[in-house]
Every structure is written in structure tokens, then in C-alpha cells.
Scaffold this active site. Structure first.
Site, mmCIF file in Angstrom:
data_model
loop_
_atom_site.group_PDB
_atom_site.id
_atom_site.type_symbol
_atom_site.label_atom_id
_atom_site.label_comp_id
_atom_site.label_asym_id
_atom_site.label_seq_id
_atom_site.Cartn_x
_atom_site.Cartn_y
_atom_site.Cartn_z
ATOM 1 N N LEU A 128 0.857 -1.154 -0.010
ATOM 2 C CA LEU A 128 -0.085 -0.071 -0.024
ATOM 3 C C LEU A 128 1.080 1.119 0.031
ATOM 4 C CD1 LEU A 128 -2.799 1.520 0.326
ATOM 5 C CD2 LEU A 128 -2.593 1.234 2.727
ATOM 6 N N SER A 129 1.922 1.274 1.001
ATOM 7 C CA SER A 129 2.703 2.404 1.324
ATOM 8 C C SER A 129 3.536 2.900 0.124
ATOM 9 C CB SER A 129 3.318 2.541 2.581
ATOM 10 O OG SER A 129 2.452 2.462 3.685
ATOM 11 N N GLY A 134 2.431 7.890 2.455
ATOM 12 C CA GLY A 134 2.645 6.734 3.706
ATOM 13 C C GLY A 134 1.264 7.047 4.252
ATOM 14 N N SER A 135 1.101 7.884 5.276
ATOM 15 C CA SER A 135 -0.025 8.331 5.869
ATOM 16 C C SER A 135 -1.104 8.947 4.928
ATOM 17 C CB SER A 135 0.165 9.427 6.998
ATOM 18 O OG SER A 135 0.815 8.819 7.953
ATOM 19 N N ARG A 247 -4.965 -3.725 12.175
ATOM 20 C CA ARG A 247 -4.496 -2.801 13.387
ATOM 21 C C ARG A 247 -4.317 -3.600 14.810
ATOM 22 N NH1 ARG A 247 -6.835 2.752 10.887
ATOM 23 N NH2 ARG A 247 -5.095 3.475 9.733
ATOM 24 N N ARG A 272 19.046 -10.174 40.953
ATOM 25 C CA ARG A 272 20.101 -8.848 41.215
ATOM 26 C C ARG A 272 20.057 -8.541 42.714
ATOM 27 N NH1 ARG A 272 24.596 -6.661 39.716
ATOM 28 N NH2 ARG A 272 24.772 -4.293 39.723
ATOM 29 N N GLU A 368 1.426 0.291 9.841
ATOM 30 C CA GLU A 368 -0.245 0.119 9.715
ATOM 31 C C GLU A 368 -0.742 1.528 10.317
ATOM 32 O OE1 GLU A 368 -2.262 -3.322 10.187
ATOM 33 O OE2 GLU A 368 -0.346 -4.474 9.925
ATOM 34 N N THR A 370 0.731 5.566 11.541
ATOM 35 C CA THR A 370 1.132 6.078 12.947
ATOM 36 C C THR A 370 0.351 6.347 13.928
ATOM 37 O OG1 THR A 370 0.973 8.376 12.039
ATOM 38 C CG2 THR A 370 3.097 7.213 11.379
#
Length: 385
Positions: A128-129, A134-135, A247, A272, A368, A370
Site C-alpha cells: 500500500l505505502s 504513507g499516511s 491494526r 540481582r 499500519e 502512525t
């Protein structure tokens, strides 16, 4: 399903978790550090997941799959991510890449690809991107031009997970540039062997180094017309509907990474010694662990509720899918940073997995969509009420 069932996994789900955890503990986690250090594909995990039918559990039984529901698929991804973030992208991306076919493909297209995915004959990635889309996915430039019964693809896709390893790719391309913003985009299945289809160099990444991320390059790649997913011009709507569901799986991945980090930090502080006693006995450490465990459980429950909504395809899935991914990934980033802190100087070294988990967690806030985009999705859904 009653309202209360949303908040309780079934016995089958917990049996599945135990089965996946056994596979991961024996055949995935032991190779995780080496996979990260060498930035190589986790073939051992791949083979183990295919052998146990955990590589693509979402494929329906009608297509030779195991037919896992959305919550079961999230549990698989979560448990794999607990041991190795890179390896968890095998089932996650197989769902992402093939879900458009499941949601919008013809019966012939489903029969052509889903059984092969279920049998482990090839993974399924998602294209897709683009570098400049992108967005803003609607501004994509990859195009497909009709030529007789075929379509000819030209352009590039960027940041594609498991590119070069997967045999099959769902690819979005502009088929009608005059249709208006986002309306002339269609989806296609592209095969790795198609002429004119090649890959860019592997990206050099901060984390999830075992999962190759590369460009998809189409140089007049000819695609048979029957490989279009759905009707022409419906591709972007299908792509965004797919993301509403997947998502949730990124939320599951984030929960798994965070759980792995919390487990590691808890074991460490119990062993520890400082000032003559375990550092787990110091109140400041206990407060950190309490906050980590509390936030992780909140994120897990959000993911599980979103998974139930995904299974039913509820009307409010867009909000819950975005919320689950956003909350879980922000939580994973916080928990992994705190895990490094709890290990002190040791946490900053590659001798312990905390630093790898911190690096792996970061991408869950980015891909997927931001988390800034997730907040836009949630706000729009909220304001539309």
C-alpha cells in the site's frame, strides 16, 4: 456472545496459547538474538510455525486453513512476539496481505491463493505505502493500465514487510486517474514470479531486523485481469477496511513484545542483589513493576475487545482497532524502555534481550498507520457520533 464474554478468553484460547508458547520457547526464542544480530530472516521460526499451522491461522477452514477467529490469531501473534518480534510478523503479515482477498476477492481468487497460503507454500505481503504516500495513501502514484484483458503495473511501493520472502502480494494501484482523489484505486494480487516485478535493497532498520523490509518495483508488470480484488475503483476502501481489522494484530504484537520485556525484567530484579538484598525488594522497583504490569494488562484487554469486534465486524471497529493499536504500541514502548532501566547497565548491552525488545517495540507505533493517524481516526469516529 454475551457482553461478559468479551473479557474472558475461552479454554480453547488458553490451550492455543500454551501450544504456541511451547513452540516459541523451543524453536523461536533460541534464535531471536542471532536473527537480530545477523539481520536474517527467521527461517527456523518460519518452519516451526508452518509445521504447527501457526503461520497463517486466520485462513478459513473452507480454504484448507485452521479457521482461527480474530482473538485466536491475536494470541498466536502475541505469543510469538513475546519471544521474537521479527518472527511475529510471519502470521501478522500473512493476515494483512491476504485479508483483502478474504474480504473482497472473488471465489476463484480465494481458491487460487488461500489454500496455498494455508499450506505454507508462500507468504502474503501487503503493498500500500509509497515513499510519498504513507499516511496519505490516496496520493499514491503506482498505476495500472488496462491492456486487453490484462493490467500493466508501473511504479514502486515502499516499506513492504517480508518483501522478497513472500510469494504473493496485495498491491494497490491507480486504475482511473480521473476518478477523483482515492476513488480510482484498485487492488491486485501480484506473484513474486511475475515478469517485471523486482525488489529494492533491504532497508537497514532500528529493529525487527529479521523481517526484510524492501521496495516493490513494477516495470510494466503484466497482471491477468482475474487477479483484481473486487471491482475496479474499490481498492482504497478495501485497503482501509483491511487496516481496521489488522491494526488489532499490531496491538497484539506490541502486547507480546511488552510481555517479553516485563518477564525478563521481573526475572532479573528477583536475582540481582544490591545493598544486601534483591532489588525486587525495593519499593521503587516494585512501583515500576506494578505500573508496567497494570498498563500491559489494560493494553491486552483493549486488544482482546477489539479482536472480538473484528470477528463480528462491528460498526465501531474503526475506533477500537485504532485505539487498540495506539494504546498497545505506546504501552510497549514505555514498558520496554522501563525494562532496560530495570536491568541497569546490563539492559544497555546485547547480552540481554531488553534492548532488542525496545528497538522492536518502536515500529509498532509507526507501521499500519502512525499513532498520530490512529488518534485522527479515533477523533473522527468520536466526533461522528
Amino acid at each position: 456472545m454475551s457482553d461478559f464474554d468479551l473479557f474472558r478468553t475461552s479454554d480453547d484460547h488458553e490451550e492455543l496459547r500454551a501450544a504456541v508458547r511451547e513452540v516459541v520457547d523451543n524453536k523461536v526464542t533460541p534464535y531471536a538474538a542471532e536473527v537480530d544480530e545477523q539481520a536474517r530472516y527467521p527461517q527456523e521460526a518460519h518452519d516451526a510455525l508452518v509445521a504447527s499451522d501457526f503461520h497463517a491461522p486466520h485462513v478459513p477452514e473452507a480454504y484448507d486453513g485452521v479457521g482461527a477467529d480474530a482473538l485466536a490469531t491475536c494470541i498466536v501473534i502475541e505469543e510469538v512476539a513475546r519471544g521474537c518480534g521479527s518472527s511475529s510478523l510471519i502470521p501478522a503479515v500473512n493476515k494483512l496481505g491476504s485479508l483483502p482477498v478474504i474480504l473482497g476477492g472473488s471465489e476463484e481468487l480465494k481458491q487460487a491463493y488461500l489454500p496455498r497460503l494455508a499450506r505454507g507454500e508462500g507468504g502474503f505481503s501487503y503493498g500500500l505505502s509509497e515513499r510519498e504516500a504513507g499516511s496519505d495513501t490516496a496520493s499514491m502514484r503506482t498505476k495500472a493500465v488496462r491492456d486487453g484483458d490484462d493490467w500493466v503495473l508501473s511504479g514502486q511501493k515502499a516499506w513492504i514487510t517480508n518483501a522478497g520472502v513472500s510469494e504473493f502480494y496485495t498491491v494497490l494501484a491507480v486504475t482511473d486517474p480521473d476518478a477523483g482523489r482515492g476513488k480510482g484505486i484498485s487492488a491486485f494480487v501480484v506473484e513474486k514470479s511475475d515478469n517485471g516485478f523486482t525488489f529494492g535493497e533491504k532497508e537497514r532498520k532500528l529493529g525487527i531486523k529479521g523481517s526484510p523490509t524492501r521496495e516493490l518495483i513494477f516495470d510494466r508488470t503484466r497482471i491477468p485481469g482475474d487477479r483484481m480484488i473486487g471491482e475496479p475503483g474499490t481498492g482504497l476502501k478495501l485497503a482501509l477496511r483491511t487496516l481496521d481489522h489488522t491494526r488489532v494484530t499490531i496491538g497484539a504484537q506490541a502486547v507480546g513484545i511488552a510481555q517479553g520485556a516485563l518477564d525478563l525484567a521481573t526475572d532479573y530484579v528477583k536475582q540481582r542483589q544490591q545493598f544486601g538484598k534483591r532489588i525486587a525488594d525495593f519499593q521503587g522497583i516494585q512501583f515500576m513493576l506494578a505500573d508496567m504490569a497494570m498498563k500491559l494488562e489494560a493494553a491486552r484487554q483493549m486488544v482482546y475487545v477489539a479482536a472480538a469486534k473484528s470477528e463480528r465486524d462491528d460498526a465501531d471497529l474503526a475506533f477500537f482497532g485504532a485505539a487498540a493499536k495506539c494504546l498497545a504500541s505506546d504501552t510497549a514502548m514505555e514498558i520496554t524502555v522501563d525494562a532496560v532501566q530495570l536491568l541497569g547497565g546490563a539492559g544497555y548491552t546485547q547480552d540481554f534481550a531488553a534492548e532488542r525488545m525496545m528497538r522492536d517495540a518502536k515500529i509498532t507505533q509507526i507501521y499500519e498507520g502512525t499513532n498520530q493517524v490512529q488518534r485522527l481516526v479515533m477523533a473522527r469516529q468520536h466526533l461522528a457520533r
